[in-house]
Scaffold this active site. Sequence first.
Site, short mmCIF file in Angstrom:
data_model
loop_
_atom_site.label_atom_id
_atom_site.label_comp_id
_atom_site.label_asym_id
_atom_site.label_seq_id
_atom_site.Cartn_x
_atom_site.Cartn_y
_atom_site.Cartn_z
CG ASP A 1 -0.28 -0.22 2.49
OD1 ASP A 1 0.95 -0.03 2.55
OD2 ASP A 1 -0.95 -0.58 3.47
CG ASP B 1 1.00 4.11 4.52
OD1 ASP B 1 -0.12 3.79 4.08
OD2 ASP B 1 1.62 3.41 5.34
CG ASP C 1 9.94 0.73 12.05
OD1 ASP C 1 10.20 1.43 11.06
OD2 ASP C 1 9.17 -0.26 11.99
N1 CTP Z 1 6.17 2.29 11.68
C1 CTP Z 1 7.01 2.51 12.77
N2 CTP Z 1 6.90 1.73 13.89
C2 CTP Z 1 5.97 0.75 13.94
C3 CTP Z 1 5.11 0.52 12.86
C4 CTP Z 1 5.25 1.32 11.72
O1 CTP Z 1 7.88 3.40 12.72
N3 CTP Z 1 5.88 0.01 15.04
C5 CTP Z 1 6.31 3.18 10.49
C6 CTP Z 1 7.41 2.75 9.52
O2 CTP Z 1 7.95 3.92 8.94
C7 CTP Z 1 6.68 1.95 8.48
C8 CTP Z 1 5.36 2.70 8.39
O3 CTP Z 1 5.10 3.14 9.73
O4 CTP Z 1 7.35 1.93 7.25
C9 CTP Z 1 4.22 1.87 7.87
O5 CTP Z 1 4.03 0.72 8.69
P1 CTP Z 1 3.61 -0.68 8.11
O6 CTP Z 1 2.56 -0.49 7.09
O7 CTP Z 1 3.39 -1.61 9.22
O8 CTP Z 1 4.92 -1.22 7.49
P2 CTP Z 1 5.51 -1.10 6.07
O9 CTP Z 1 6.90 -0.57 6.26
O10 CTP Z 1 4.61 -0.34 5.16
O11 CTP Z 1 5.65 -2.60 5.66
P3 CTP Z 1 4.66 -3.55 4.88
O12 CTP Z 1 5.33 -3.76 3.59
O13 CTP Z 1 4.59 -4.78 5.74
O14 CTP Z 1 3.36 -2.83 4.79
#
Ligand code: CTP
Length: 560
Positions: A144, A146, A222
Site C-alpha cells: 500500500d 502511505d 522504526d
Molecule cells: N512504523 C514505525 N513503527 C511501527 C510501525 C510502523 O515506525 N511500530 C512506520 C514505519 O515507517 C513503516 C510505516 O510506519 O514503514 C508503515 O508501517 P507498516 O505499514 O506496518 O509497514 P511497512 O513498512 O509499510 O511494511 P509492509 O510492507 O509490511 O506494509
Amino acid sequence: MPAFAPDLVGVDPPQGGDPAPQPPFLDEGASGDEDGEGDDGDDDGRDDDAPELMAGPDGRSDEDAGDEEAEPEEVDADETARLAALAADLDAEAPDEAPEGEIEVARIDEDALKVVRRLHHFGYEAYLVGGCVRDLLLGRQPKDFDVATSAEPPQIRQVFRNCRLIGRRFRLAHIYFNAGKVVETSTFRANPLDEMDDLPKDLLISQDNVFGTSEEDARRRDFTVNALFYDPRTGKVVDHVGGRVDLDARVIRTIGDPHVRLREDPVRILRAVKFAARLGFTIDPTTRDAMTCHAREISRCAAPRVLEEIYRLLSSGAAKPAFSLLLELGLVPVLFPELASALGCAEGGDAAAPPDEAALRARTEMLSVLDALDACRQRGVTPSHALCMATMLLRLYLRMQATGQDANRWLDEMSAALVARLRFTRRDRDRVRVILQAQRHLAPDRRRGGAAKATVRRGAFLEALLLYTIHLLSSGGDLAEVGQWKALARVEGQPFRPGEVAEREVGDPGEGNGRRGGSRGHSRGRSGDSGRRGGASTPEGSRRREKKHRRGGRRGGPKS
Ligand code: CTP
C-alpha cells in the site's frame, strides 16, 4: 524439496510477486461517479474527481468503533476561507507533471499521487512515505501507499471530501477511493520522548499526537529503510536518517539508539525479523543485540498486535527464514514458551545454550514444513491463521502421535496457552485441531470407500488437504496423492477451490485463506450493506484492521 505441482491445491498461480488483490467488498456499481456525469458541480473546495466516501470505516468491529472514530475538529474561519479560495483554482489547474525521478511514476499508485499533489496544491508539504518508498526502491510492488504531510488532521479533512479521520491516540486520515482503496494520510509527528528533558523509565509510547516537521517524523520511525520520503514533485527521495545507504547495503537498523527504539515499541523486534526475512536483509549487529536484550518486553505489548505480527511472519512467504531468526535470537521462548524445550531454545538465543540432537532434528523438521508453507504462498495460496499455526505445530504433533504420546492432549494444552497468552481465537483453535486431526484420515490407506467420502465432506477438507500437501512437500512424499484426493472430491461434488469452499462454509465466517473477501466479496456486496461491513475481511480491509491494531494496540506507537 520436490517441485511444487501447480494445481495440487487448486489455486491459480499468482501473476506477479505478491498475490493479486481480491475483489472489492463494495457494492458493485458503487463508484465516485455513479450518475456518470463527472463533476458533481458543487464548489465546496474538495476533490471532485475523487469518488465520494464509499467504504465504511476501516473494517473496525462495532466494539472498537467508539475508540477509533473521531469527529472532525473545527478549522478556524481564516483557514476555511483560504482553502475555499484555493479550491476555486483547482479544477482549472493542470495536474502537476511528475518528473521521471528516482522512482518511475508509472509504478506509483495514482490515487496516492493524487493525494500528495492535492496537499501540495493547498500549500502543505506532502510525501509518499514508509514501506512503499522502500519497496519501490527495491523494485518490489508495495502493498500500500502511505502519505505523510504537514497538514493537521482537520486540515486534511478540509482538503478531501472523501476523507474520514480515525483514531484518538494516533489521529490520521483515511482517504477513500474506488474499490475500497484507502490512502492512509498522517500528519508529521515528533517523537513525544524527544520533547522530554529526561527519558522516563518506561519508554513505551502512550501518546503519539505531537505534531512535528518532516525530519522529526522520519526520526521517530522504526528502521532507517522505513523512513524514506519520496517527493513526486521533484522526483527525489528525501533521506534524513541514512536509509538509502542501509537499503543499498541491505541492512535493517533502528533509527537512533536501538535500546530506546525497541523499548518504545517492542513489537519492532518482530518487525525487524519480518523485514529481514522478507527482504533477505541482515540485521545490524547493535540492533540485533538490542533485540535479544529486550525480547521479554514483547509481552508488554497488546496481544493482538503480537499475534498479528506472528501471522505476518508465518504467512508472508518467508516463514522459514523468519522462524530461523526467531530461533537464533532467542525469541521462541518469549513467543511460544510451550515449544521451547522441544526445540531446545534458551533465553538469550543459541549462544546461551546450544540445542541438543533431538532439538536440532525438531528444528530441521519445523523449518522444512515452513519452507513448504512458503512454497505454497509463492504459488498464490494465502494461508489462513489456522493453517499457519497448524503448519507450525504439525511435525511436533505427528511425532507425538508416532511415539504413542497423547498428541491431542498436548495440542489442547498448547492451544489453551495460545488463547490465553496471545488471544488466539477459539475458532482458530478449533480449526487447528480439526486440520491436524484430519491428517491421519488423508493417509493413502484411508482413501477408499465410505471413509474417504466422509473425509472429503468434512468442513475443513481444503485446509486439511493443504496441510497434507505441505507435509508431503516437506518430507519428499508423493504429491500424486493430493491429486487423487482432489479427483475424489470432484466426484463427490465437493469443492476444492478456496472460493468455493468459502461459499459452502458460510457457517464459519471469516475463516480460511483470507478469502472471505475474495470470491465472496462481490456477492456479499451485491446483497447490500453486508458487503461494506465485510470490508474488514477483504485483504484491503484486513490490512487496514491490522494497521489499526498497530496504532491502537501499541498505545499510539509511531505510525505513518
Ligand atoms: N512504523 C514505525 N513503527 C511501527 C510501525 C510502523 O515506525 N511500530 C512506520 C514505519 O515507517 C513503516 C510505516 O510506519 O514503514 C508503515 O508501517 P507498516 O505499514 O506496518 O509497514 P511497512 O513498512 O509499510 O511494511 P509492509 O510492507 O509490511 O506494509
